[in-house]
Design a protein around this motif. Structure first.
Motif, mmCIF file in Angstrom:
data_model
loop_
_atom_site.group_PDB
_atom_site.id
_atom_site.type_symbol
_atom_site.label_atom_id
_atom_site.label_comp_id
_atom_site.label_asym_id
_atom_site.label_seq_id
_atom_site.Cartn_x
_atom_site.Cartn_y
_atom_site.Cartn_z
ATOM 1 N N ASP B 189 22.338 -14.009 -28.861
ATOM 2 C CA ASP B 189 23.413 -14.573 -28.047
ATOM 3 C C ASP B 189 23.383 -13.999 -26.626
ATOM 4 O O ASP B 189 23.339 -12.782 -26.445
ATOM 5 C CB ASP B 189 24.766 -14.270 -28.694
ATOM 6 C CG ASP B 189 25.905 -14.976 -27.985
ATOM 7 O OD1 ASP B 189 26.387 -15.964 -28.540
ATOM 8 O OD2 ASP B 189 26.275 -14.551 -26.877
ATOM 9 N N PRO B 190 23.396 -14.873 -25.611
ATOM 10 C CA PRO B 190 23.319 -14.344 -24.240
ATOM 11 C C PRO B 190 24.544 -13.529 -23.839
ATOM 12 O O PRO B 190 24.430 -12.575 -23.077
ATOM 13 C CB PRO B 190 23.203 -15.606 -23.375
ATOM 14 C CG PRO B 190 23.677 -16.717 -24.234
ATOM 15 C CD PRO B 190 23.409 -16.335 -25.652
ATOM 16 N N SER B 191 25.711 -13.914 -24.365
ATOM 17 C CA SER B 191 26.896 -13.150 -23.955
ATOM 18 C C SER B 191 26.879 -11.759 -24.581
ATOM 19 O O SER B 191 27.411 -10.807 -24.003
ATOM 20 C CB SER B 191 28.175 -13.902 -24.332
ATOM 21 O OG SER B 191 28.283 -14.031 -25.727
ATOM 22 N N ILE B 192 26.265 -11.638 -25.755
ATOM 23 C CA ILE B 192 26.140 -10.307 -26.360
ATOM 24 C C ILE B 192 25.085 -9.496 -25.615
ATOM 25 O O ILE B 192 25.264 -8.301 -25.366
ATOM 26 C CB ILE B 192 25.796 -10.426 -27.853
ATOM 27 C CG1 ILE B 192 26.968 -11.071 -28.593
ATOM 28 C CG2 ILE B 192 25.481 -9.055 -28.453
ATOM 29 C CD1 ILE B 192 26.738 -11.302 -30.042
ATOM 30 N N ALA B 193 24.020 -10.171 -25.228
ATOM 31 C CA ALA B 193 22.989 -9.475 -24.451
ATOM 32 C C ALA B 193 23.593 -8.945 -23.155
ATOM 33 O O ALA B 193 23.276 -7.845 -22.703
ATOM 34 C CB ALA B 193 21.840 -10.430 -24.150
ATOM 35 N N HIS B 194 24.517 -9.721 -22.570
ATOM 36 C CA HIS B 194 25.194 -9.296 -21.331
ATOM 37 C C HIS B 194 26.028 -8.040 -21.578
ATOM 38 O O HIS B 194 26.064 -7.129 -20.746
ATOM 39 C CB HIS B 194 26.068 -10.447 -20.839
ATOM 40 C CG HIS B 194 27.130 -10.065 -19.852
ATOM 41 N ND1 HIS B 194 26.838 -9.544 -18.614
ATOM 42 C CD2 HIS B 194 28.484 -10.127 -19.915
ATOM 43 C CE1 HIS B 194 27.966 -9.304 -17.964
ATOM 44 N NE2 HIS B 194 28.982 -9.636 -18.732
#
Lengths: 146, 361, 641, 284
Positions: B189-194
């Motif tokens: 998930d990109p928001s988790i990576a962020h």
């Protein structure tokens, strides 16, 4: 950096939307306890011989026994449901039910400050001949707080 | 120049535990973090003076509500080695199985809390839903969901039938498969990576310098795992420590995700290797009172735990100490919190999987 | 009316000269009070006498032409600059002053300098009227405020040598310069007044005579002399091409050719004086001067002279490339200083950046040259003068009570200095809250920019959108600090009682002014600013305020009602709770338990968007960008010729 | 009906709309998480309960400021529907939001203050967009009032696709949805506890909730501006947009403030700014 528009949770959320929820309407719908679940301690006053072993071994000091007054009491809110008392009881007076202990309200605190969850049994004294000699067991007062 | 002071804890909703930190901020950058412990001291170790050694195990279990089984086990293992009691083989395997299921339960709980801390409520729900099923397994087999009370000095109290063990294994493997979709969210998930990627990076050197333990150390590339010493039947299990090299919050998540699979595999191996049959001995009751002292090490879900027991031949132990993995990881956490963003603080704190209640006992 | 104007220019000079000789406060203070009252009364009388006419022109009695007197004044000013420059070993300022004088002398000696029309020396229209009121009322209030402020200032800064006679003297001469500037119609005369304001601001900024302030004073002097040089060149250009120096005639309509070149040079002068980028740094440096200086420079004088000139040029710039470039200097400044202000912690500097931004808006409006935008420009002048004058005075008062200019130390002001806080709230609200004038003007500006054709219009609206939001951010931060509360000790409660009555009166008057003028915005638009915009551009009748003024008044009442409610509420008992500290102990004095035992006071710091906006870099980028546009503007003006 | 009547209707109907929307939202969110979820009218029960509770405040100015927050949220809607200039609405809308910031900031406590600062940051992030959107709508339709835009033959959304796209992003801030719910969150498991509502309880919290319902209704009205051919079309568009918001809310974590500011500004600048630029260039 992963693709900011590709959110892997979206298909999962959509699938959940159309499938059956995992939760229950709790107070209206209660799952039965499993067999062997450890719940409250139940006591059979008839068979108890006031040996006080349960009180002495209880790690939470939840059990109070008085040999003179022939009472056996448990604080259900102090009990940690380890089951030691059940194991050590030679008369099999103690057993463990699968039901969890009830919720108690502050308003249930009695006028004398009795604690909720306090359960007490009293067996009227039989004729003196009925009392089996339990030699070697120390006096009740001394056994407290073991 | 004036800076913001944020009183972070003891009762902060993002923390599952009463950690106490003063965060000194500029904007949201953490300039300094002042920790303290001792808020929740319960005096459990002191209770050895009142509770006899035979029942002390039930108290020790209550050090933690998540690794309760392992605490009970650690206590019993310590006493067994002082009193030279041999644990029956099936009992030993059962302990190992319960321990690994505890690990799965702990990691799932932690993943859920982590997701909640970075504001991913849905993911939290999914992790905890699976954890509920693990707790059901515990309730069926030990009678308790959180506190199990099945460990006895010299063995275990309850048996699990072979058919039920097989059913549990199937259930675990199915859960493991189903969890893969949730695990993929953590990984991609990109928001988790962020929120997690590159946040709170602990290099391998730093991890060694601050003596990090458990998944915290393994996420920084140190292949340390107390299970490798082979005690408690682990020598009969094929086990490769899960390591990641990035050392950031995301790596610590991934280590735990992978350890869930690993634990399911260990349960499979144990069920295959343990002696089968009904009515096998489960407990060798110790005789007399213990005398002597011992250190015991175990690999808890959070890392290495250390027990010290000193007995003096009476019913009450002379000394009992537990050093929990959280205590070992707090220096790493403080090191990482300095210089990060306020929004990173919960993630960094959570990725050490803190159990302050265990630490302060 | 002629005599009133003459009084407004001459009387402050006389008062200033007298004050220079008086060193005793007991004599000086009554003189300052009486003179201020007289000037304020005269400025009101001028406006009342003016009535409803459009522009009127008049000369001195007996048709006197000031030719030689102007030259004499210019020589005197140059001599002063040269002397002071050499005393402080600065060479640039004397060179520029001499260059400017050389131009004037050259024109005079070669006989190219056109004579003034004796009947058209002065030009008085509604814009002058607005300026006269701003200078005459707000300027004098600041002078009165300075009585109280300077007393406390010298008490809390004993290292600074008291030269209050000089200070007050310059204040009054400054007012005279401004009065002369806004009514001049003959350009060389205007230039003299222009230079008077430059020199006065130089002297005020350098008042404390520390190496730091002297540096800033010379920075201001250099930049403004550069602008003056542009002014002088414009006069030379006009004289050389025999276009005449009658300001009103020159600025009657869209300019072209040589006139446009002269307009570009004058616009350059206006941009330096209104502290637009790349010349913003002089006004920021001026923040180290005593607060009445800042108030005067920012609200009623100096920088307002720059935008006044640009608004005068507005009809001439209309539709030209020069005008568009001026607009982009202004709007670019607005955007960049707003970005810088977000990262600034010194309250006075935040106010300064806010001033530069507001002036940028006016410059942006002036450059386009439409009646709507001229209306916006004048509206901002009025509201900005009131609100910013008030804010600087209030910050000065706070500074003398709390010994800090740091915005972060203004927290719990509502508890510590409740009445001062209410005044500060009025000022801050006046700067950026919806029904107050500046927001109404901003909104009208966006509406007008929508009509600008082509990509420029889109860029202008983008700048307005982002700039306004940045304004909201930095004012919001200050508001939070001012509005916060805690329990205070008896000592802290006593601090407010030591504020002088001069400060209470002037700041109270300005606060009432902010509210009253906002409430009468419909009237001001219909009677003053609207007719001005129409006559300046010879446009047909139209309405400028596209909203029910009554609705604005209702909204204003609501906005005002809430602080009153808050003040009323603060006197009532309420069900008090401790604030949340994660389970630590806390009390109403905002002390909480600390991690390692003991306790500490709650300290809070606003966000300065570190890592997203780099203030110093934004300032450099803005300076470079606006500098480039400015060079392009002057070049285009010259080349098109 | 005259526009003024619409304005009055807004005062009474917007909370009903907002509350129901919140109820549906909670229900749908719960289902997306695999839960059953609360009854549809739960937000109203909650509001009732909050109003009944003892109102404890840290200081006496919180309540007036929160009343200002509710009042100006309602006023924004009234002004919008009763025909005030659209660009002016953007400023009033910001004023309404500012009151919440001030209420939280006045508490002067660590968590409320940090929440207030973050709310200022998201105001800074969202405000340029709303000014730009209103300006663009005025430019496209040539009208400056709500009724005027609705009467315009142009379908605004077709002319302003970039603005519509940026609206979806910025609405995430205003609806307090993940990933942009940085200043507060509906359940307080974030680093700022409950952000700017941390020190508000009882009646105070009810005001915040009520103002949020007005805000939701206002955003719906903005959506109608973009789909100005008919009100049902606008409502449908809002329903779809809201469903998307809920889906994204349940599929992302909370972003950090830097990302919120940067991404919102970038979207405003690139999508709406580009859109407006194209509009100006083409309308020459």
């Amino acid at each position: 950096m992963p693709n900011p528009l590709k959110l892997p949770m979206i298909p999962r959320a959509l699938r959940n939307l159309v499938s059956k929820p995992a939760t229950r309407r709790y107070p209206f719908e209660i799952r039965p306890r499993f067999a062997g679940a450890r719940g409250t301690i139940e006591f059979d006053v008839e068979t108890c011989n006031y040996c006080m072993l349960c009180a002495r071994r209880c790690p939470a000091a939840a059990i109070t026994v008085s040999r003179e007054e022939r009472t056996w009491a448990i604080e259900q809110l102090t009990c940690i449901a380890c089951g030691v008392c059940v194991d050590v009881c030679s008369k099999h007076s103690l057993s463990m039910s699968v039901n969890s202990r009830a919720v108690h309200l502050r308003s249930e605190v009695g006028p004398q400050g009795q604690r909720p969850g306090h359960e007490e049994w009293h067996k009227p004294a039989p004729a003196a001949t009925d009392i089996p000699a339990v030699a070697g067991v120390p006096a009740p007062a001394a056994s407290q707080g073991a | 120049m004036r800076r913001t002071t944020i009183p972070f804890g003891p009762q902060h909703p993002v923390l599952p535990e009463p950690l106490v930190l003063d965060l000194i901020l500029e904007d949201e950058k953490v300039i300094d973090a002042i920790p303290t412990i001792g808020y929740i001291h319960r005096g459990l170790e002191m209770m050895v003076e009142r509770v006899e050694y035979t029942e002390m195990g039930f108290v020790v279990e209550r050090i933690c509500g998540i690794c309760s089984f392992m605490h009970g086990m650690g206590y019993c293992v310590s006493l067994e080695s002082i009193m030279n009691v041999e644990v029956p083989e099936r009992a030993g395997w059962l302990r190992l199985i319960w321990a690994e299921i505890s690990r799965i339960q702990s990691h799932l709980l932690w993943l859920g809390l982590g997701a909640d801390a970075f504001g991913f409520e849905n993911l939290f729900m999914h992790c905890w839903r699976m954890r509920e099923q693990i707790l059901d397994i515990f309730e069926k087999t030990t009678g308790g969901r959180i506190i199990h009370s099945v460990n006895r000095i010299g063995g275990v109290k309850r048996d699990i039938s072979d058919s039920e063990l097989a059913a549990i294994l199937v259930q675990l493997q199915e859960l493991g498969e189903a969890f893969k979709t949730t695990a993929r969210v953590f990984g991609t998930d990109p928001s988790i990576a962020h929120r997690l990627g590159g946040v709170g990076v602990l290099s391998m050197e730093d991890a060694r310098a601050v003596d990090a333990v458990g998944p915290m150390a393994r996420a920084s590339g140190i292949a340390t795992d107390t299970r490798l010493i082979g005690a408690n039947f682990y020598d009969r299990i094929e086990l490769e420590p899960v390591t990641e090299t990035a050392g950031d919050c995301l790596a610590r998540v991934v280590v735990r995700l992978r350890e869930i699979d690993q634990s399911i595999d260990i349960v499979r191996q144990a069920i295959e290797k343990m002696p089968k049959g009904e009515g096998l001995p489960l407990e060798n009751k110790p005789r007399g009172n213990p005398n002597g002292e011992v250190f015991t090490r175990l690999e808890q879900p959070r890392g290495e735990v250390l027990y010290y027991v000193k007995a003096n031949g009476t019913k009450n132990l002379e000394r009992f100490r537990a050093r929990t993995p959280t205590f070992a990881n707090i220096p790493a956490m403080i090191k990482l919190v300095k210089g990060c963003d306020l929004a990173d603080v919960p993630n960094i704190i959570l990725t050490i999987d803190p159990c302050i209640s265990c630490t302060e006992r | 009316m002629t005599s009133l104007i003459a009084f407004l220019i001459a009387f402050p000079i006389v008062v200033g000269t007298i004050l220079l000789l008086i060193t005793r406060a007991s004599i000086r203070n009554p003189i300052v009070l009486v003179a201020s009252a007289a000037i304020a009364a005269a400025s009101v009388a001028t406006v009342v006498t003016f009535g409803n006419g459009d522009g009127v022109f008049f000369g001195l009695p007996g048709g006197i032409v000031p030719g030689q007197a102007l030259l004499a004044a210019e020589i005197a000013i140059t001599a002063l600059i040269v002397v002071i420059g050499l005393m402080n070993r600065r060479i640039l300022a004397p060179i520029m002053a001499i260059a400017q004088l050389a131009i004037a002398l050259f024109l005079e000696v070669t006989g190219r300098m056109p004579e003034a029309d004796p009947q058209r020396l002065f030009w008085f229209d509604r814009l002058s009227m607005v300026m006269i009121l701003v200078i005459g009322l707000i300027g004098t209030l600041i002078c009165v405020n300075a009585i109280g402020y300077m007393h406390d200032y010298h008490r809390s800064n004993p290292m600074i040598k008291g030269r209050r006679n000089v200070f007050f003297s310059i204040l009054f001469i400054f007012l005279a310069g401004m009065f002369g500037l806004v009514v001049s119609n003959y350009l060389p005369m205007m230039l003299v007044f222009w230079e008077i304001t430059t020199v006065c601001s130089f002297l005020l900024i350098g008042y404390t005579r520390t190496p730091e302030t002297i540096g800033y004073a010379f920075k201001a002097l250099n930049m403004n002399l550069l602008g003056g040089l542009g002014f002088g060149l414009a006069i030379a250009l006009l004289a050389d091409q025999h276009l005449g120096l009658d300001f009103a005639k020159l600025m009657a309509g869209p300019a072209s050719g040589t006139l446009l070149a002269a307009v570009a040079l004058l616009a350059f002068a206006g941009i330096t004086k209104s502290a637009q980028m790349p010349f913003s740094s002089w006004l920021i440096g001026a923040m180290y001067a005593p607060s009445p200086t800042s108030a005067l420079l920012h609200s009623s004088t100096m920088v307002k002279a720059g935008v006044f000139l640009l608004l005068r040029l507005s009809p001439a710039m209309s539709g030209s490339t020069v005008g568009y470039l001026v607009t982009f200097v202004g709007l670019g400044t607005f955007l960049f200083v707003s970005l810088v202000a977000v990262t600034e912690q010194n309250t006075k500097k935040v106010l300064a950046y806010s001033t530069i931004g507001s002036l940028g808006l006016i410059v942006g409006c002036a450059g386009i040259g439409t009646p709507e935008l001229a209306w916006v420009g004048v509206m901002i002048i009025i509201f900005h003068a009131l609100a910013k004058g008030l804010l600087f005075l209030v910050v000065g008062t706070i500074e003398n009570r709390l010994y800090t200019k740091d915005m972060e130390n203004f927290d719990t002001l509502l508890s510590r200095l409740p009445r001062v806080s209410v005044l500060a709230l009025a000022g801050i609200a006046g700067m950026f809250i919806a029904p107050f004038g500046i927001v109404v003007a901003k909104w009208a500006a966006i509406r007008a920019f929508l009509l600008v054709p082509g990509g420029q219009g889109a860029v202008m609206i983008l700048i307005m959108a982002f700039g306004s939001s940045l304004t909201l951010f930095y004012w919001g931060k200050l508001l939070i600090k001012v509005l916060s509360m805690r329990s205070i000790s008896d000592y802290e409660r006593s601090i407010e009682r030591r504020i002088s009555r001069y400060e209470w009166f002037t700041e109270g008057a300005l606060a009432v002014g902010v509210i009253a003028v906002t409430a009468s915005i419909g009237l001001i638009s219909d009677r003053v600013v609207g007719p001005y915009a129409l006559s300046a551009f010879a446009a047909g009748p139209q309405t400028f305020l596209n909203i029910e003024p009554a609705m604005l008044v209702v909204m204003l009442a609501a906005v005002l009602f809430l602080p009153l409610l808050a003040v009323w509420a603060s006197t009532r008992k309420f069900d008090a709770a401790d604030f949340y500290t994660s389970g630590r102990s806390a009390n109403a004095s905002h002390v909480m338990g600390a991690a390692l035992g003991g306790s500490k006071s709650v300290t809070l710091r606003n966000y300065y968007l570190e890592g997203v906006i780099n203030g110093a870099m934004m300032f450099r980028v803005g300076t470079l960008a606006c500098g480039a546009i400015l060079i392009a503007m002057v070049t285009v003006g010259m080349v098109v010729r | 009906m005259t526009p003024a009547v619409y304005g009055v209707l807004f005062v009474f109907l917007a909370p009903v709309f907002g509350g129901l929307l919140a109820g549906v939202d909670r229900r749908v969110s719960a289902r997306m998480q695999g839960r059953i979820g609360p009854p549809l009218l739960q937000p109203f029960y909650d509001l009732g309960k909050l109003l009944q509770k003892q109102a404890r405040q840290v200081n006496p100015v919180v309540e007036p400021l929160l009343l200002g927050h509710v009042f100006f949220m309602a006023v924004s809607g009234v002004l919008l529907l009763s025909g005030t200039d659209l660009i002016f609405i953007a400023f009033v809308f910001a004023l309404a939001a500012l009151f919440l910031v001030l209420a939280a900031g006045s508490v002067n406590s660590p968590y409320s203050f940090a929440g207030a600062e973050r709310e200022l940051v998201v105001l800074l992030a969202s405000e340029p967009f709303f000014i730009l959107m209103m300006a663009a709508i005025c430019k496209v339709t040539g009208a400056s009032t709500y009724a005027g835009v609705l009467a315009s033959p142009q379908l605004v959304a077709v002319q302003l696709p970039g603005v519509l796209l940026a609206f979806l992003l910025v609405a995430t801030i205003k609806l307090r949805k993940s990933p942009f719910d940085i200043s507060t969150s509906h359940h307080p498991h974030q680093e700022l506890v409950s952000g700017l509502t941390t020190d508000m309880s009882g009646r105070m919290l009810a005001y915040v909730e009520l103002a949020h319902w007005y805000e939701s209704a206002l955003l719906c009205a903005f959506m109608v501006l973009l789909f100005n051919w008919s009100v049902p079309l606008g409502l449908l568009a809002f329903a779809i947009a809201y469903a998307l918001e809920v889906l994204v809310d349940n599929s992302t974590s909370r972003a950090k403030w830097q990302l919120v500011l940067r991404s919102t500004w970038a979207a405003t600048l690139v999508f709406s700014g580009g859109n407006v630029l194209a509009l100006f260039l083409l309308s020459r």
